[in-house]
Design a protein around this motif. Structure first.
Motif, PDB file in Angstrom:
ATOM      1  N   LEU A  54       0.821  -1.212   0.000  1.00 23.70           N
ATOM      2  CA  LEU A  54       0.000   0.000   0.000  1.00 23.70           C
ATOM      3  C   LEU A  54       0.858   1.268   0.000  1.00 23.70           C
ATOM      4  O   LEU A  54       0.495   2.275  -0.611  1.00 23.70           O
ATOM      5  CB  LEU A  54      -0.944  -0.009   1.205  1.00 23.70           C
ATOM      6  N   LYS A  55       2.010   1.215   0.630  1.00 26.09           N
ATOM      7  CA  LYS A  55       2.881   2.393   0.684  1.00 26.09           C
ATOM      8  C   LYS A  55       3.402   2.782  -0.700  1.00 26.09           C
ATOM      9  O   LYS A  55       3.793   3.920  -0.923  1.00 26.09           O
ATOM     10  CB  LYS A  55       4.023   2.152   1.659  1.00 26.09           C
ATOM     11  N   LYS A  56       3.375   1.873  -1.658  1.00 27.82           N
ATOM     12  CA  LYS A  56       3.817   2.163  -3.023  1.00 27.82           C
ATOM     13  C   LYS A  56       2.859   3.126  -3.727  1.00 27.82           C
ATOM     14  O   LYS A  56       3.170   3.645  -4.788  1.00 27.82           O
ATOM     15  CB  LYS A  56       3.906   0.875  -3.855  1.00 27.82           C
ATOM     16  N   ASP A  72       6.862   9.371   8.818  1.00 34.34           N
ATOM     17  CA  ASP A  72       6.871   8.940  10.216  1.00 34.34           C
ATOM     18  C   ASP A  72       5.509   8.448  10.697  1.00 34.34           C
ATOM     19  O   ASP A  72       5.428   7.644  11.621  1.00 34.34           O
ATOM     20  CB  ASP A  72       7.334  10.096  11.115  1.00 34.34           C
ATOM     21  N   LYS A  73       4.437   8.910  10.064  1.00 35.56           N
ATOM     22  CA  LYS A  73       3.090   8.555  10.529  1.00 35.56           C
ATOM     23  C   LYS A  73       2.570   7.242   9.952  1.00 35.56           C
ATOM     24  O   LYS A  73       1.818   6.524  10.609  1.00 35.56           O
ATOM     25  CB  LYS A  73       2.100   9.667  10.176  1.00 35.56           C
ATOM     26  N   LEU A  74       2.946   6.925   8.697  1.00 33.13           N
ATOM     27  CA  LEU A  74       2.384   5.745   8.024  1.00 33.13           C
ATOM     28  C   LEU A  74       2.558   4.434   8.780  1.00 33.13           C
ATOM     29  O   LEU A  74       1.630   3.634   8.825  1.00 33.13           O
ATOM     30  CB  LEU A  74       2.954   5.608   6.611  1.00 33.13           C
ATOM     31  N   GLU A  81      -7.119   3.531   7.489  1.00 37.03           N
ATOM     32  CA  GLU A  81      -6.760   4.944   7.635  1.00 37.03           C
ATOM     33  C   GLU A  81      -5.918   5.423   6.443  1.00 37.03           C
ATOM     34  O   GLU A  81      -6.102   6.533   5.953  1.00 37.03           O
ATOM     35  CB  GLU A  81      -5.953   5.159   8.921  1.00 37.03           C
ATOM     36  N   ILE A  82      -5.014   4.569   5.980  1.00 31.71           N
ATOM     37  CA  ILE A  82      -4.164   4.928   4.844  1.00 31.71           C
ATOM     38  C   ILE A  82      -5.012   5.106   3.584  1.00 31.71           C
ATOM     39  O   ILE A  82      -4.845   6.079   2.846  1.00 31.71           O
ATOM     40  CB  ILE A  82      -3.057   3.869   4.630  1.00 31.71           C
ATOM     41  N   SER A  87      -7.431   8.586  -0.531  1.00 31.78           N
ATOM     42  CA  SER A  87      -8.616   8.964  -1.314  1.00 31.78           C
ATOM     43  C   SER A  87      -9.032  10.410  -1.050  1.00 31.78           C
ATOM     44  O   SER A  87      -9.798  10.984  -1.818  1.00 31.78           O
ATOM     45  CB  SER A  87      -9.782   8.018  -1.032  1.00 31.78           C
ATOM     46  N   SER A  88      -8.482  11.025  -0.008  1.00 29.20           N
ATOM     47  CA  SER A  88      -8.876  12.397   0.332  1.00 29.20           C
ATOM     48  C   SER A  88      -8.147  13.443  -0.496  1.00 29.20           C
ATOM     49  O   SER A  88      -8.579  14.588  -0.563  1.00 29.20           O
ATOM     50  CB  SER A  88      -8.610  12.667   1.818  1.00 29.20           C
TER      51      SER A  88
END
Length: 119
Positions: A54-56, A72-74, A81-82, A87-88
């Motif tokens: 998902l980070k990709k 740092d937050k991911l 949440e990710i 999508s936002s």
């Protein structure tokens, strides 16, 4: 069937990818990723189908990514949440995302496109 091509027209990489697809006779359904970002459900489906981490899907070189301190937050965020965050705001999403019936590519690398879209 046309490929769904999520892109940002001002992005040089997106323009290169679009040009490559056109030169290789691929029909594309252009979707402006900032004006019409994929919904959380669409992103979830794309992510699951892609098999990628998902980070990709994050535009890690983007200003927004750095402003929000996402590096740092991911690690502490849930998948839900990710996906909600991605999508936002279309500027957070790595682009282009090219979606076909069997393949998905994120970003543009010519070899990857040859494998995915000329098979």
């Amino acid at each position: 069937m046309a490929l769904d091509f999520y892109w940002y027209p001002k992005c040089g990489t997106c323009r290169k990818a679009k040009k490559w697809l056109e030169e290789n006779n691929q029909d594309v359904n252009e979707i402006h990723i900032v004006e019409n970002p994929p919904s959380k459900d669409e992103l979830t489906a794309i992510y699951k189908k892609s098999g990628l981490d998902l980070k990709k899907f994050f535009n890690t070189s983007g200003q927004k990514y750095r402003q929000l301190g996402l590096k740092d937050k991911l690690p502490d965020m849930s998948e839900d949440e990710i996906l909600e965050l991605l999508s936002s705001d279309g500027m957070l999403i790595k682009r282009p995302i090219t979606v076909g019936s069997d393949n998905i590519t994120v970003g543009f690398k010519e070899e990857q496109f040859k494998d995915a879209w000329l098979a």
